[in-house]
Design a protein around this motif. Structure first.
Motif, PDB file in Angstrom:
ATOM      1  N   SER A 152      -0.864   9.247   6.776  1.00 44.94           N
ATOM      2  CA  SER A 152      -0.056   8.418   5.882  1.00 44.94           C
ATOM      3  C   SER A 152      -0.676   7.051   5.616  1.00 44.94           C
ATOM      4  CB  SER A 152       1.347   8.234   6.476  1.00 44.94           C
ATOM      5  OG  SER A 152       1.275   7.641   7.751  1.00 44.94           O
TER       6      SER A 152
ATOM      7  N   ALA B 141       6.048  -4.538  -1.704  1.00 43.34           N
ATOM      8  CA  ALA B 141       5.237  -3.328  -1.844  1.00 43.34           C
ATOM      9  C   ALA B 141       3.960  -3.656  -2.620  1.00 43.34           C
ATOM     10  CB  ALA B 141       6.028  -2.240  -2.545  1.00 43.34           C
ATOM     11  N   GLY B 142       2.849  -3.098  -2.141  1.00 42.90           N
ATOM     12  CA  GLY B 142       1.560  -3.383  -2.742  1.00 42.90           C
ATOM     13  C   GLY B 142       0.822  -4.540  -2.091  1.00 42.90           C
TER      14      GLY B 142
ATOM     15  N   SER C  77      10.773  -3.100  -1.649  1.00 40.49           N
ATOM     16  CA  SER C  77      10.376  -2.373  -2.870  1.00 40.49           C
ATOM     17  C   SER C  77      10.585  -3.229  -4.102  1.00 40.49           C
ATOM     18  CB  SER C  77      11.185  -1.088  -2.984  1.00 40.49           C
ATOM     19  OG  SER C  77      12.561  -1.375  -2.978  1.00 40.49           O
TER      20      SER C  77
ATOM     21  N   SER D 216      -2.107  -2.314   0.427  1.00 35.86           N
ATOM     22  CA  SER D 216      -1.291  -1.408  -0.402  1.00 35.86           C
ATOM     23  C   SER D 216      -0.056  -0.934   0.365  1.00 35.86           C
ATOM     24  CB  SER D 216      -2.126  -0.197  -0.845  1.00 35.86           C
ATOM     25  OG  SER D 216      -3.277  -0.607  -1.557  1.00 35.86           O
TER      26      SER D 216
ATOM     27  N   ARG E  37      -5.750   2.989   3.426  1.00 41.74           N
ATOM     28  CA  ARG E  37      -4.992   1.753   3.209  1.00 41.74           C
ATOM     29  C   ARG E  37      -5.081   0.804   4.403  1.00 41.74           C
ATOM     30  NH1 ARG E  37       0.375   1.914   2.812  1.00 41.74           N
ATOM     31  NH2 ARG E  37       0.641   3.799   4.082  1.00 41.74           N
TER      32      ARG E  37
ATOM     33  N   LYS F 136       3.602   0.051   1.625  1.00 43.64           N
ATOM     34  CA  LYS F 136       4.700   0.779   1.007  1.00 43.64           C
ATOM     35  C   LYS F 136       5.974   0.539   1.816  1.00 43.64           C
ATOM     36  CE  LYS F 136       1.525   4.533  -0.238  1.00 43.64           C
ATOM     37  NZ  LYS F 136       1.253   5.996  -0.108  1.00 43.64           N
ATOM     38  N   PRO F 137       7.123   0.699   1.198  1.00 44.34           N
ATOM     39  CA  PRO F 137       8.377   0.526   1.952  1.00 44.34           C
ATOM     40  C   PRO F 137       8.443   1.428   3.191  1.00 44.34           C
ATOM     41  CG  PRO F 137       8.843   0.521  -0.382  1.00 44.34           C
ATOM     42  CD  PRO F 137       7.382   0.861  -0.239  1.00 44.34           C
ATOM     43  N   GLU F 138       7.861   2.595   3.120  1.00 45.24           N
ATOM     44  CA  GLU F 138       7.879   3.506   4.271  1.00 45.24           C
ATOM     45  C   GLU F 138       6.996   3.042   5.425  1.00 45.24           C
ATOM     46  OE1 GLU F 138       7.316   4.316   1.068  1.00 45.24           O
ATOM     47  OE2 GLU F 138       5.806   5.926   0.901  1.00 45.24           O
ATOM     48  N   ASP F 139       6.227   1.976   5.221  1.00 47.65           N
ATOM     49  CA  ASP F 139       5.456   1.389   6.325  1.00 47.65           C
ATOM     50  C   ASP F 139       6.312   0.443   7.171  1.00 47.65           C
ATOM     51  OD1 ASP F 139       2.724   1.099   4.033  1.00 47.65           O
ATOM     52  OD2 ASP F 139       2.963   2.602   5.616  1.00 47.65           O
TER      53      ASP F 139
END
Length: 117
Positions: free
Chosen positions: A62, A14-15, A117, A84, A66, A86-89
């Motif tokens: 969403s 993440a990130g 994450s 950037s 980014r 995210k786990p939801e990506d």
């Protein structure tokens, strides 16, 4: 015969960042949009970003701010820069080309993006 081949997926924390590429081969005429979609397990495929010829570039809410979609005509390649993350990506990401005359959807085979994450 038209082929779309994605690459650049993988595992990232993440990130972090990844850049996806979609190389198109074959003759494609009357392109309306160049886009990236994604599909997470158990969910429907959704639009991530698209370049509309003669129109605006659009992004899913969403990923705004980014992700960046771009194209290189000389290389017949479409890119998706993802920052950037995210786990939801986490999803399989698919390249898409839509043509107008005749109307048709071309799809790549997909590339897995996993964000830990």
């Amino acid at each position: 015969q038209v082929r779309l081949v994605e690459s650049g997926g993988g595992l990232v924390q993440a990130g972090g960042s990844l850049r996806l590429s979609c190389a198109a081969s074959g003759s494609i005429f009357s392109i309306n949009t160049l886009g990236w979609y994604r599909q997470a397990p158990g969910k429907q495929r959704e639009l991530v970003a698209a370049i509309n010829m003669g129109g605006p570039t659009v992004y899913a809410d969403s990923v705004k701010g980014r992700f960046t979609i771009s194209g290189d005509n000389a290389k017949n390649t479409v890119y998706l820069q993802m920052d950037s993350l995210k786990p939801e990506d986490t999803a399989v990401y698919y390249c898409n080309i839509k043509t107008g005359l005749p109307p048709y959807d071309y799809w790549g085979q997909g590339t897995q993006v996993t964000v830990s994450s």
